[in-house]
Enzyme design. Structure first.
Site, PDB file in Angstrom:
ATOM      1  N   ASN A  60      -4.619   8.370   5.934  1.00  0.00           N
ATOM      2  CA  ASN A  60      -3.524   7.564   6.476  1.00  0.00           C
ATOM      3  C   ASN A  60      -2.658   6.921   5.399  1.00  0.00           C
ATOM      4  O   ASN A  60      -1.573   6.421   5.689  1.00  0.00           O
ATOM      5  CB  ASN A  60      -4.062   6.484   7.417  1.00  0.00           C
ATOM      6  CG  ASN A  60      -5.270   5.763   6.887  1.00  0.00           C
ATOM      7  OD1 ASN A  60      -6.385   6.282   6.967  1.00  0.00           O
ATOM      8  ND2 ASN A  60      -5.061   4.575   6.337  1.00  0.00           N
ATOM      9  N   LYS A  71      14.927 -10.817  -2.110  1.00  0.00           N
ATOM     10  CA  LYS A  71      14.401 -10.954  -0.746  1.00  0.00           C
ATOM     11  C   LYS A  71      15.305 -10.284   0.279  1.00  0.00           C
ATOM     12  O   LYS A  71      14.841  -9.751   1.281  1.00  0.00           O
ATOM     13  CB  LYS A  71      14.222 -12.435  -0.395  1.00  0.00           C
ATOM     14  CG  LYS A  71      13.050 -13.100  -1.094  1.00  0.00           C
ATOM     15  CD  LYS A  71      12.821 -14.511  -0.567  1.00  0.00           C
ATOM     16  CE  LYS A  71      11.588 -15.133  -1.220  1.00  0.00           C
ATOM     17  NZ  LYS A  71      11.336 -16.506  -0.699  1.00  0.00           N
ATOM     18  N   ARG A  93     -10.225   0.390  15.305  1.00  0.00           N
ATOM     19  CA  ARG A  93     -10.239   0.068  13.884  1.00  0.00           C
ATOM     20  C   ARG A  93     -11.691  -0.031  13.423  1.00  0.00           C
ATOM     21  O   ARG A  93     -12.478  -0.768  14.010  1.00  0.00           O
ATOM     22  CB  ARG A  93      -9.503  -1.249  13.632  1.00  0.00           C
ATOM     23  CG  ARG A  93      -7.993  -1.196  13.922  1.00  0.00           C
ATOM     24  CD  ARG A  93      -7.304  -0.190  13.013  1.00  0.00           C
ATOM     25  NE  ARG A  93      -5.867  -0.179  13.193  1.00  0.00           N
ATOM     26  CZ  ARG A  93      -5.007  -0.790  12.369  1.00  0.00           C
ATOM     27  NH1 ARG A  93      -5.461  -1.473  11.321  1.00  0.00           N
ATOM     28  NH2 ARG A  93      -3.713  -0.726  12.587  1.00  0.00           N
ATOM     29  N   CYS A 109       1.593   7.172  10.389  1.00  0.00           N
ATOM     30  CA  CYS A 109       0.602   8.109   9.854  1.00  0.00           C
ATOM     31  C   CYS A 109      -0.132   8.823  10.983  1.00  0.00           C
ATOM     32  O   CYS A 109      -0.414  10.025  10.892  1.00  0.00           O
ATOM     33  CB  CYS A 109      -0.382   7.379   8.946  1.00  0.00           C
ATOM     34  SG  CYS A 109      -1.195   5.947   9.702  1.00  0.00           S
ATOM     35  N   THR A 110      -0.411   8.096  12.067  1.00  0.00           N
ATOM     36  CA  THR A 110      -1.144   8.695  13.183  1.00  0.00           C
ATOM     37  C   THR A 110      -0.287   9.709  13.930  1.00  0.00           C
ATOM     38  O   THR A 110      -0.766  10.782  14.318  1.00  0.00           O
ATOM     39  CB  THR A 110      -1.649   7.602  14.142  1.00  0.00           C
ATOM     40  OG1 THR A 110      -2.461   6.680  13.404  1.00  0.00           O
ATOM     41  CG2 THR A 110      -2.468   8.193  15.277  1.00  0.00           C
ATOM     42  N   THR A 162      -1.969   1.274  19.953  1.00  0.00           N
ATOM     43  CA  THR A 162      -1.157   2.102  19.062  1.00  0.00           C
ATOM     44  C   THR A 162      -0.080   2.784  19.886  1.00  0.00           C
ATOM     45  O   THR A 162      -0.320   3.174  21.025  1.00  0.00           O
ATOM     46  CB  THR A 162      -1.997   3.159  18.316  1.00  0.00           C
ATOM     47  OG1 THR A 162      -1.115   3.984  17.528  1.00  0.00           O
ATOM     48  CG2 THR A 162      -2.758   4.057  19.277  1.00  0.00           C
ATOM     49  N   GLY A 163       1.087   2.907  19.290  1.00  0.00           N
ATOM     50  CA  GLY A 163       2.168   3.617  19.964  1.00  0.00           C
ATOM     51  C   GLY A 163       2.291   5.054  19.497  1.00  0.00           C
ATOM     52  O   GLY A 163       3.244   5.758  19.857  1.00  0.00           O
ATOM     53  N   ARG A 172       0.819  -1.214   0.000  1.00  0.00           N
ATOM     54  CA  ARG A 172       0.000   0.000   0.000  1.00  0.00           C
ATOM     55  C   ARG A 172       0.853   1.263   0.000  1.00  0.00           C
ATOM     56  O   ARG A 172       0.721   2.120  -0.867  1.00  0.00           O
ATOM     57  CB  ARG A 172      -0.928   0.023   1.228  1.00  0.00           C
ATOM     58  CG  ARG A 172      -2.067  -0.949   1.215  1.00  0.00           C
ATOM     59  CD  ARG A 172      -2.934  -0.850  -0.015  1.00  0.00           C
ATOM     60  NE  ARG A 172      -3.575   0.441  -0.184  1.00  0.00           N
ATOM     61  CZ  ARG A 172      -4.024   0.907  -1.354  1.00  0.00           C
ATOM     62  NH1 ARG A 172      -3.867   0.200  -2.457  1.00  0.00           N
ATOM     63  NH2 ARG A 172      -4.621   2.081  -1.431  1.00  0.00           N
TER      64      ARG A 172
END
Length: 337
Positions: free
Chosen positions: A315, A79, A233, A151-152, A210-211, A12
């Site tokens: 986000n 990889k 969520r 993002c937060t 969430t941190g 994403r």
């Protein structure tokens, strides 16, 4: 000078960073690495996106490489990050967006392939974290691996900075009402570490950890230990919202707080912190470039020292734009832009 960038991980954030770069005159994506996606599939995933729509440009596959708007993008499927030949592609900086190599030691593997700096598009346990508009000016050129935080945190930190600088935050709690992400389940499935997190994303509101709030203390040291938070969520595909409740030392009316945020959004934090008095909902902000959009109508205050503030963020898109802005900034400091 255009900053030449490679992307490791075409999920994403990797793809949205790529799309943002097409609109960003100072950045050119010269290479992509993803061991699980072959070039034709990568082109398809870049062209079609259920959330952000069809890619507005020309995408072709030329052998093992992509051609996007006439420019060649080298494509690799290694990889091990140490085996990616970044130096051959011209990529000076690498966006590490797999979600796997998030420590300094793991991300440093990119340097073996010729990259000079790595920006992790996720929080990191030990790499220095930066939020544009908040602490980006503390970056020093001797840093090889850095994090764009989450993002937060990118939504919360600019707002917290404005409030703390003006009124001094004593303590606070944050809840992010967060759209579902790739780590969640389409139907109920096993999730040993987080039982609720294994429930279907599209049917449930799921409390989670969430941190992000604690991470604000890393980018604004004066707030270390003064903020914590949680996540809910929710069944939306994109765009999330932060609910920040704080006690402030210097009393202020809600109108005064709104004015302080508005002034910051039109001044030093323009393009990062937004301000709106419109009656917006999540879909209105899909594709918004800003880190944080303060919703003046959604907040409330109990008294002059206790207030709840609400700020939106895309986000995916807004965060990815900040990744590129951080890259351009550090390139200037490094003398490469």
């Amino acid at each position: 000078m255009v900053v030449k960038v490679g992307i490791n991980g075409f999920g994403r954030i990797g793809r949205i960073v790529f799309r943002n770069a097409i609109e960003h005159n100072d950045v050119e994506i010269v290479a992509v690495n993803d061991p699980f996606i072959e070039p034709h599939y990568a082109a398809y995933m870049l062209k079609y996106d259920s959330t952000h729509g069809q890619f507005k440009g020309d995408i072709k596959v030329d052998g093992n490489n992509l051609t996007v708007n006439g420019k060649t993008v080298r494509f690799h499927m290694e990889k091990d990050p140490a085996n990616i030949p970044w130096s051959e592609t011209g990529a000076y900086y690498v966006v590490e967006s797999t979600g796997v190599f998030t420590t300094t030691e793991k991300a440093k593997a990119h340097l073996k392939g010729g990259a000079k700096k790595v920006v992790i598009s996720a929080p990191s346990a030990d790499a220095p974290m930066f939020v544009m508009g908040v602490n980006h000016e503390t970056y020093k050129s001797d840093i090889e691996v850095l994090s764009n935080s989450s993002c937060t945190t990118n939504c919360l930190a600019p707002l917290a900075k404005v409030i703390h600088d003006k009124y001094t935050i004593i303590e606070g709690l944050m809840t992010t009402i967060h759209s579902y992400t790739a780590t969640q389940k389409v139907v109920d499935g096993p999730s040993a570490k987080d039982w609720r997190g294994g429930r279907t994303a599209a049917q449930n509101i799921i409390p989670s950890s969430t941190g992000a709030a604690k991470a604000v203390g890393k980018v604004i040291p004066e707030l270390n230990g003064k903020l914590t938070g949680m996540a809910m969520r929710v069944p939306t595909a994109n765009v999330s919202v932060v609910d920040l409740t704080v006690r402030i030392e210097k009393g202020a009316s809600y109108d005064e707080i709104k004015q302080a945020v508005k002034e910051a959004s039109e001044g030093p934090l323009s393009g990062i912190l937004g301000y709106t008095e419109d009656d917006i909902v999540t879909t209105d902000l899909n594709g918004d470039n800003r880190s944080s959009i303060f919703d003046a109508k959604a907040g409330i205050s109990l008294n002059k020292n206790f207030v709840k503030l609400v700020s939106w963020y895309d986000n995916e898109w807004g965060y990815s734009r900040r990744v590129l802005d951080l890259l351009v900034y550090i390139a200037k400091i490094d003398g490469n832009a």
